[in-house]
Design an enzyme around this catalytic site. Structure first.
Site, mmCIF file in Angstrom:
data_model
loop_
_atom_site.group_PDB
_atom_site.id
_atom_site.type_symbol
_atom_site.label_atom_id
_atom_site.label_comp_id
_atom_site.label_asym_id
_atom_site.label_seq_id
_atom_site.Cartn_x
_atom_site.Cartn_y
_atom_site.Cartn_z
ATOM 1 N N GLY A 266 2.743 4.374 7.472
ATOM 2 C CA GLY A 266 2.326 5.748 7.216
ATOM 3 C C GLY A 266 0.969 5.805 6.535
ATOM 4 O O GLY A 266 0.206 6.749 6.699
ATOM 5 N N GLY A 267 0.662 4.743 5.772
ATOM 6 C CA GLY A 267 -0.634 4.655 5.096
ATOM 7 C C GLY A 267 -1.677 3.889 5.886
ATOM 8 O O GLY A 267 -2.756 3.582 5.360
ATOM 9 N N ASP B 218 6.344 -4.106 -1.455
ATOM 10 C CA ASP B 218 5.764 -2.970 -0.744
ATOM 11 C C ASP B 218 6.834 -1.920 -0.477
ATOM 12 O O ASP B 218 8.030 -2.211 -0.510
ATOM 13 C CB ASP B 218 5.156 -3.445 0.583
ATOM 14 C CG ASP B 218 4.137 -2.468 1.157
ATOM 15 O OD1 ASP B 218 3.855 -1.439 0.510
ATOM 16 O OD2 ASP B 218 3.614 -2.743 2.254
ATOM 17 N N LYS C 267 14.398 7.185 1.855
ATOM 18 C CA LYS C 267 13.875 6.309 2.916
ATOM 19 C C LYS C 267 14.985 5.528 3.631
ATOM 20 O O LYS C 267 14.732 4.879 4.638
ATOM 21 C CB LYS C 267 12.862 5.313 2.340
ATOM 22 C CG LYS C 267 11.709 5.952 1.557
ATOM 23 C CD LYS C 267 10.868 6.854 2.430
ATOM 24 C CE LYS C 267 9.564 7.273 1.761
ATOM 25 N NZ LYS C 267 9.738 8.071 0.551
ATOM 26 N N GLU D 128 -0.288 -5.500 6.044
ATOM 27 C CA GLU D 128 1.033 -5.627 5.419
ATOM 28 C C GLU D 128 1.873 -6.673 6.145
ATOM 29 O O GLU D 128 2.557 -7.484 5.518
ATOM 30 C CB GLU D 128 1.740 -4.264 5.432
ATOM 31 C CG GLU D 128 1.113 -3.258 4.485
ATOM 32 C CD GLU D 128 1.655 -1.850 4.630
ATOM 33 O OE1 GLU D 128 1.332 -1.021 3.771
ATOM 34 O OE2 GLU D 128 2.382 -1.572 5.601
ATOM 35 N N LYS E 218 7.027 0.956 8.773
ATOM 36 C CA LYS E 218 5.957 1.019 7.783
ATOM 37 C C LYS E 218 4.664 1.386 8.510
ATOM 38 O O LYS E 218 4.570 1.257 9.716
ATOM 39 C CB LYS E 218 5.784 -0.329 7.070
ATOM 40 C CG LYS E 218 6.983 -0.704 6.208
ATOM 41 C CD LYS E 218 6.929 -2.108 5.641
ATOM 42 C CE LYS E 218 5.620 -2.475 5.008
ATOM 43 N NZ LYS E 218 5.199 -1.519 3.958
ATOM 44 N N THR F 220 0.836 -1.196 0.000
ATOM 45 C CA THR F 220 0.000 0.000 0.000
ATOM 46 C C THR F 220 0.872 1.247 0.000
ATOM 47 O O THR F 220 1.939 1.256 0.603
ATOM 48 C CB THR F 220 -0.895 0.006 1.258
ATOM 49 O OG1 THR F 220 -1.766 -1.122 1.199
ATOM 50 C CG2 THR F 220 -1.732 1.271 1.356
ATOM 51 N N GLY F 221 0.394 2.285 -0.669
ATOM 52 C CA GLY F 221 1.110 3.558 -0.657
ATOM 53 C C GLY F 221 1.491 4.001 -2.054
ATOM 54 O O GLY F 221 1.226 3.306 -3.045
ATOM 55 N N SER F 222 2.153 5.147 -2.133
ATOM 56 C CA SER F 222 2.446 5.745 -3.435
ATOM 57 C C SER F 222 3.438 4.922 -4.253
ATOM 58 O O SER F 222 3.315 4.831 -5.482
ATOM 59 C CB SER F 222 2.983 7.167 -3.246
ATOM 60 O OG SER F 222 4.087 7.176 -2.360
#
Length: 220
Positions: free
Chosen positions: A96-97, A81, A121, A103, A94, A28-30
């Site tokens: 942030g989303g 991921d 990161k 996950e 992990k 998940t995430g950008s």
């Protein structure tokens, strides 16, 4: 290259690890969103995906990629991921989303965890990024007090519920020198669903987007 271009580069680079006929674990995430875009280009070669969030599930389905329930799958070949932070030991922060629990479940059933991230990161010591903790709502205040005892400054993430219906505490002021010990300690607090430390189960491969291209780091 912009940060988004670096994320796109690592998202597409992860295709190299996708084997035909497999079910792929998707985060998940950008950055993971770029991987989903890439995965769509070979969707006819894979059986489908297991997704860590409602948002990723919707994106996968929009491409016509079949999404399996995690309970239907015994094992995944890979899980791809992003991360909010990753250190040289391939341990990560992990969440942030707000998808950290799902996950972590998918990471647990994957043979190989591929972390895709831009170079910003990478850190020497985890903790500058606030550490997310998913908490059952009635335990929020108690868990916050326990996190203060560990030296953290927990902040309630306002107006956010996880896909599991829980709340998030973001813990500031941590310098995480022993990530495995801290992960175990926080996970043992009553009311904690899970903490966004991926140390017991870290990444096996990190694809890092840099101005000089994608660099591959493998767990030694």
């Amino acid at each position: 290259m912009t940060q988004d271009e670096l994320k796109k580069a690592v998202g597409w680079a992860a295709l190299e690890y996708v084997k035909p006929g497999t079910i792929v674990g998707v985060g998940t995430g950008s950055t993971a969103a770029h991987f989903i875009d890439a995965l769509a280009s070979i969707k006819g070669q894979i059986e489908g995906a297991v997704s860590s969030s409602d948002a990723s599930t919707a994106k996968l389905k929009s491409y016509g990629i079949q999404v399996f329930d995690c309970n239907e799958v015994d094992e995944l070949d890979i899980y791809v991921d992003g991360a909010d932070e990753i250190n040289s030991q391939m341990q990560m922060i992990k969440g942030g989303g707000a998808a950290l629990t799902r996950e972590k479940i998918i990471a647990a059933i994957a043979r190989k965890f591929i972390c895709i991230a831009d170079a910003s990161k990478q850190v020497d010591v985890l903790g500058k990024f606030p550490l997310p903790v998913e908490v059952i709502p009635m335990a929020r205040s108690y868990v916050a007090r326990e996190l203060v005892k560990l030296g953290g400054l927990p902040e309630y993430r306002q107006n956010v519920l996880t896909d599991n219906g829980n709340v998030i505490l973001d813990v500031h002021n941590l310098t995480i020198l022993d990530a495995i010990a801290l992960e175990n300690k926080i996970n043992n607090i009553a009311g904690v669903v899970t903490v966004g430390l991926f140390a017991n189960r870290g990444a096996d491969v990190a694809l890092i987007g840099t101005a000089d291209g994608v660099k591959t780091v493998e767990l030694k």
